[in-house]
Write a protein that holds these residues in place. Structure first.
Motif, PDB file in Angstrom:
ATOM      1  N   GLU A   1       0.980  -1.192  -0.386  1.00 30.81           N
ATOM      2  CA  GLU A   1       0.293   0.002   0.137  1.00 30.81           C
ATOM      3  C   GLU A   1       0.553   1.360   0.286  1.00 30.81           C
ATOM      4  O   GLU A   1       0.689   2.275  -0.255  1.00 30.81           O
TER       5      GLU A   1
ATOM      6  N   THR B   1      -8.402   3.679  -5.383  1.00 35.90           N
ATOM      7  CA  THR B   1      -7.741   4.346  -4.087  1.00 35.90           C
ATOM      8  C   THR B   1      -7.132   3.139  -3.634  1.00 35.90           C
ATOM      9  O   THR B   1      -7.819   2.103  -4.411  1.00 35.90           O
ATOM     10  N   THR B   2      -6.590   2.875  -2.743  1.00 39.52           N
ATOM     11  CA  THR B   2      -5.766   1.388  -2.428  1.00 39.52           C
ATOM     12  C   THR B   2      -7.175   0.527  -1.774  1.00 39.52           C
ATOM     13  O   THR B   2      -6.959  -0.093  -1.756  1.00 39.52           O
ATOM     14  N   GLN B   3      -7.871   1.624  -1.237  1.00 42.76           N
ATOM     15  CA  GLN B   3      -9.109   0.420  -0.995  1.00 42.76           C
ATOM     16  C   GLN B   3     -10.340  -0.115  -1.289  1.00 42.76           C
ATOM     17  O   GLN B   3      -9.723  -1.417  -1.340  1.00 42.76           O
TER      18      GLN B   3
ATOM     19  N   TYR C   1      -9.590  -4.513  -1.694  1.00 41.17           N
ATOM     20  CA  TYR C   1     -10.700  -5.036  -2.039  1.00 41.17           C
ATOM     21  C   TYR C   1     -10.913  -5.770  -3.589  1.00 41.17           C
ATOM     22  O   TYR C   1     -11.104  -6.836  -3.446  1.00 41.17           O
TER      23      TYR C   1
END
Length: 156
Positions: A32, A47-49, A53
């Motif tokens: 990340e 986004t990194t999120q 996922y």
């Protein structure tokens, strides 16, 4: 991957590994760190999120680049296989980020190319910053389009 028990000098040699979704949490903090920069350049597209996922749900794949001397992650790549309505399958290289990329990008692209061929892809594609062209132009990649955007300032 940054376990103090593996404290060795960096060898300068790197290896690349596909990380399965059930192992994602083990490498995520290190990966990340590199992906934040790439996501920042996405203009709000990801986004990194989102990446976390997508990889966890096996919609995208994460590849780590690590120093074989000390096992530290020095970069990562995010890919996904896209099948177009025509049936054409391409390995989309969504993100490539890391340190000392000149020392591993050729190897990384070789690994991705082999994996794409093993998975019956017709080729590889990606949208990247202008500097990425430096690494792919000698590998028979072609510039087939440019990305342009116009962001509305008054959209709520």
């Amino acid at each position: 991957m940054s376990d103090p028990a593996i404290k060795q000098d960096a060898s300068g040699d790197v290896d690349i590994s596909l990380v399965m979704p059930d192992r994602l949490a083990m490498i995520w903090d290190d990966a990340e760190r590199y992906l934040r920069k790439s996501c920042k350049r996405s203009g709000g597209r990801t986004t990194t999120q989102d990446i976390f996922y997508q990889c966890l749900n096996n919609e995208s794949s994460i590849w780590i680049v690590f120093d074989t001397g000390n096992m530290h992650i020095v970069g990562c790549m995010i890919t996904q296989i896209v099948t177009y309505p025509s049936g054409k399958r391409m390995l989309n290289v969504d993100h490539v980020s890391g340190s000392k990329m000149d020392s591993w990008i050729d190897r990384g692209l070789e690994v991705l190319e082999k994996w794409a061929k093993d998975n019956e892809c017709n080729g590889m594609e990606g949208v990247g910053r202008k500097g990425f062209w430096h690494w792919v132009k000698s590998r028979k990649w072609k510039k087939t389009a440019i990305l342009v955007e116009y962001n509305f300032e008054d959209v709520t």
